[in-house]
Enzyme design. Structure first.
Site, PDB file in Angstrom:
ATOM      1  N   CYS A 370     -52.720  24.255  24.987  1.00 18.32           N
ATOM      2  CA  CYS A 370     -54.143  24.282  24.660  1.00 18.32           C
ATOM      3  C   CYS A 370     -54.620  23.108  23.786  1.00 18.32           C
ATOM      4  CB  CYS A 370     -54.534  25.618  24.038  1.00 18.32           C
ATOM      5  SG  CYS A 370     -53.483  26.188  22.698  1.00 18.32           S
ATOM      6  N   ARG A 399     -40.128  26.914  23.512  1.00 17.48           N
ATOM      7  CA  ARG A 399     -40.239  27.788  22.345  1.00 17.48           C
ATOM      8  C   ARG A 399     -38.839  28.164  21.880  1.00 17.48           C
ATOM      9  NH1 ARG A 399     -45.310  31.521  24.554  1.00 17.48           N
ATOM     10  NH2 ARG A 399     -46.727  29.739  24.815  1.00 17.48           N
ATOM     11  N   GLN A 417     -45.960  27.239  32.201  1.00 24.21           N
ATOM     12  CA  GLN A 417     -47.106  28.149  32.209  1.00 24.21           C
ATOM     13  C   GLN A 417     -48.147  27.691  33.217  1.00 24.21           C
ATOM     14  OE1 GLN A 417     -48.350  28.157  28.011  1.00 24.21           O
ATOM     15  NE2 GLN A 417     -47.645  30.266  27.908  1.00 24.21           N
ATOM     16  N   ASP A 419     -51.360  27.503  33.086  1.00 21.04           N
ATOM     17  CA  ASP A 419     -52.231  27.589  31.923  1.00 21.04           C
ATOM     18  C   ASP A 419     -53.629  27.073  32.248  1.00 21.04           C
ATOM     19  OD1 ASP A 419     -52.389  28.454  29.363  1.00 21.04           O
ATOM     20  OD2 ASP A 419     -51.269  26.800  28.468  1.00 21.04           O
ATOM     21  N   HIS A 421     -57.710  26.694  30.563  1.00 26.88           N
ATOM     22  CA  HIS A 421     -58.618  26.818  29.424  1.00 26.88           C
ATOM     23  C   HIS A 421     -60.028  26.573  29.920  1.00 26.88           C
ATOM     24  CE1 HIS A 421     -54.702  26.070  27.517  1.00 26.88           C
ATOM     25  NE2 HIS A 421     -55.144  26.998  26.688  1.00 26.88           N
ATOM     26  N   LYS A 502     -57.219  39.175  22.450  1.00 31.33           N
ATOM     27  CA  LYS A 502     -56.845  38.938  23.847  1.00 31.33           C
ATOM     28  C   LYS A 502     -56.783  40.243  24.627  1.00 31.33           C
ATOM     29  CE  LYS A 502     -51.800  39.160  23.271  1.00 31.33           C
ATOM     30  NZ  LYS A 502     -50.518  38.440  23.426  1.00 31.33           N
ATOM     31  N   HIS A 548     -58.673  31.095  26.641  1.00 32.70           N
ATOM     32  CA  HIS A 548     -57.300  30.773  27.035  1.00 32.70           C
ATOM     33  C   HIS A 548     -56.889  31.763  28.128  1.00 32.70           C
ATOM     34  CE1 HIS A 548     -56.383  28.578  23.112  1.00 32.70           C
ATOM     35  NE2 HIS A 548     -57.495  29.242  22.817  1.00 32.70           N
TER      36      HIS A 548
END
Length: 693
Positions: A370, A399, A417, A419, A421, A502, A548
């Site tokens: 992000c 991670r 991911q 991902d 946004h 979330k 997100h």
């Protein structure tokens, strides 16, 4: 769970007169005292579970709790944990007791012993527990007068003494520890034999079943290492796991469920089907995908890309590492540093004398995409006409998961991911959330997941940034979007990320297990920290809201979940090998080579097995490899210009003209059918194709 509670019935309430035991009132009401629906405890007017030996000081109404309910099973399992601890201390007199709570579908108990338990030890302990059940020992609650009395009684149990000391409030206590010591008074449960003698006891708040014969079915399942109170700086203990149920039938069903879960374990299937591996040379939690796994992964990603393109997402790419200042701006180094790999100190320059000429900087492997997307948004001026701006990336992140929690593909250290946004105006937020949730659910359904519920994670008051009002608005926007979906909404208090609340989409697999899939978060904070702006309709600078969204969560985890959901028998459109041709004899191979050529021309992944094995062995091999379509050909098939289908379940369709077979397989794959083809189902596909022709 493998065994579901009985159908909901009207709650029965029973009056317990003052000075009368709950057991007497339950018996007077004619409620069951044995079998799967036996009453094991009662729930009082405050919702607290009470032993059947409980006698209130004034008249009360209680709700009887049966063995075959979730609450009833939890009490049975807690009592079974005590039974295990008694058996351990009888067979290992020097064993010291940790804690023994019920957990989902079972229980465990932690022990400090001189050596690890062996499989033979578990068998012996289980046998001893069955003997204790037959003896009909009573569970009897006894209140300790003071902390000093508890210390005196538990002088030889150091871990129990520590739990007693926790009642001072000097330390935080987790839920399992609270169950051991209780939030109020200190109590012990004594096990009393048929002669009225106390034969064992344990510090516990309860409640428990009346006696051991209310534990009709149990099994010890495994042993694992566990640190006292979950702290690796503490003593390592032996944790014995078990399961207990209200009947032998329920236990048998659960054990079969466990066996099926083991058969579906994606780690085992990954090796058997040659999909992925975890080389020791690469490191823990860092998978490599083999060619067959690479095909499945590519299909997952390619279909997702097409759907995102149709939904007006714009594709971006960002690097794997960055200067630490980016994560200082985003706040990740303040709030998430423990989950990041250590910094790499780079770019330092020194002269020939070692004198520093240019200071180095810390670079980090990215745990999130992000912050990079914020920089893309900020790279030039933005107009309200561009919003909502939907940026999408298959971004690799890293991670630092502790080695104890790394698990196959479902908990890794390096992941990709899907991902996205979304940057939008405040007036666009609600519509965007509803559209986004619909998009997420539809795409998950396309991969064959159908059973969902939603979880709303709200602010952790100990770990958050931003103001109360933005959190309130963001939370209510998510709640409204979730409720409009018609799905069940489950609260998750304190589960939000530090920057915003979330929604998590929880999907149930073929075994009924819930997996967290997609997450949708509303963020007012990062646009502020990165000073993101757009020019509004009035010409003034405005702050966008950021959403997100990760749809799979990660490709790796989604791959693992789908592997277990389908037990490795992926839908034909995802299968690495979709068709294998098997000639009955060598002279029939050329016929199948032509069939395979036609299939490949239509984009089907097909091959002919030219090996030396006999036909039946080839069928077994490719069925074991879970190939959806096997095409057999013998002399009659060659003569007729046909093939015979063999399916994963062993069913067969003979003598299908080649053109019809090729067309039907193509339609099946193109439609992305998620069911496994069988003779019955595919016969209809062939018939439908003949009608349309």
């Amino acid at each position: 769970m493998s065994v579901q509670p009985p159908e909901a019935q009207q709650v029965t309430r029973v009056k317990v007169p003052a000075g009368t035991t709950a057991a007497a009132a339950v018996a007077e009401a004619g409620l069951p005292g044995q079998g799967p629906q036996a009453i094991v405890v009662v729930r009082d007017e405050e919702g607290e579970l009470r032993d059947l030996a409980w006698a209130p000081e004034s008249d009360v109404e209680v709700e009887p709790v049966a063995a075959d309910t979730e609450a009833g099973r939890s009490v049975i399992r807690h009592s079974a944990a005590h039974l295990l601890a008694q058996a351990v201390q009888q067979q290992f007199p020097d064993a010291k007791l940790g804690i023994g709570p019920p957990v989902k579908d079972g229980f465990y108990y932690d022990f400090d012993v001189d050596r690890p338990f062996t499989p033979e030890d578990l068998q012996a302990l289980e046998k001893r527990m069955k003997q204790l059940v037959k003896s009909g020992q009573k569970f009897s609650r006894r209140r300790l007068d003071s902390v000093e009395a508890a210390r005196e009684e538990l002088a030889n149990e150091p871990y129990k003494l520590e739990l007693v000391d926790l009642k001072s409030g000097a330390d935080e206590v987790d839920t399992s520890e609270v169950m051991e010591v209780g939030a109020g008074e200190l109590t012990v449960y004594d096990n009393i034999d048929r002669h009225g003698e106390v034969v064992w006891g344990d510090l516990c708040r309860g409640p428990h079943v009346p006696h051991t014969k209310f534990i009709p079915a149990f099994k010890l399942t495994r042993v694992a290492a566990a640190y006292w109170r979950g702290d690796q700086n503490n003593q390592q203990l032996q944790r014995v796991y078990g399961t207990a149920w209200e009947s032998k039938e329920a236990l048998a069903e659960h054990l079969e469920w466990l066996a099926e879960a083991e058969r579906r374990d994606h780690r085992r299937l990954g090796a058997e089907l040659d999909l992925f591996s975890f080389p020791e040379e690469v490191g823990s939690g860092l998978p490599v995908f083999h060619p067959k796994g690479g095909i499945i992964r590519r299909e997952l990603e390619d279909y997702s890309r097409r759907r995102h393109e149709a939904a007006d997402y714009e594709f971006v790419n960002t690097p794997h590492i960055t200067k630490g200042t980016l994560f200082e701006t985003s706040g990740h180094l303040d709030w998430y540093k423990d989950g990041m790999f250590p910094a790499m100190h780079l770019d330092e320059e020194r002269d020939e004398n070692g004198v520093l000429r240019k200071a180095g900087q810390d670079y980090y492997l990215k745990p999130m995409n992000c912050p990079f997307h914020n920089l893309i948004f900020r790279s030039r001026g933005r107009s309200y006409r561009e919003l909502p701006l939907r940026l999408f990336e298959f971004g690799s992140v890293y991670r630092y998961e502790k080695s104890g929690v790394v698990h196959g593909l479902t908990r890794v250290r390096g992941m990709t991911q899907d991902d996205a946004h979304i940057y939008c105006m405040p007036e666009q937020l609600q519509d965007e959330l509803k559209s986004l949730l619909s998009f997420v659910l539809d795409l998950l359904r396309d991969y064959g997941l159908e059973d969902f519920y939603l979880e709303l994670s709200t602010r952790n008051d100990e770990k958050y940034v931003g103001d109360d009002e933005s959190w309130r608005v963001a939370t209510e926007a998510l709640r409204e979007a979730a409720e409009s979906s018609g799905l069940e909404l489950v609260p998750d208090p304190g589960g939000a990320a530090f920057y915003g609340p979330k929604i998590s989409v929880q999907a149930k697999d073929a075994l009924g297990r819930s997996w967290q899939m997609s997450t949708i978060q509303v963020d007012y904070h990062l646009p502020e920290r990165f000073d993101l702006e757009y020019t509004g309709k009035d010409g003034a600078k405005q702050r966008p809201i950021k959403i997100h969204r990760a749809l799979f969560g990660s490709i790796e985890r989604f791959f693992g979940v789908l592997t277990e959901h389908y037990a490795g028998a992926f839908p034909a459109w995802l299968s690495p090998v979709q068709v294998v041709g098997i000639p009955i004899a060598d002279e029939h191979a050329d016929h199948l080579v032509g069939v395979v050529k036609s299939l490949r021309a239509g984009g089907i992944r097909a091959e002919v097995d030219h090996g030396d094995d006999r036909m039946q062995k080839k069928i077994r091999n490719h069925t074991t490899q879970k190939v959806p379509f096997l095409l057999l050909a013998g002399g009659k098939d060659v003569e007729a210009g046909a093939v015979s289908f063999r399916f994963r379940d062993g069913t067969q369709i003979n003598g299908v003209p080649v053109a019809e077979a090729v067309a039907a397989i193509g339609r099946w794959v193109e439609r992305r059918e998620n069911t496994s083809p069988t003779a019955e189902v595919f016969q209809r596909e062939l018939a439908a194709g003949a009608e349309s022709a």
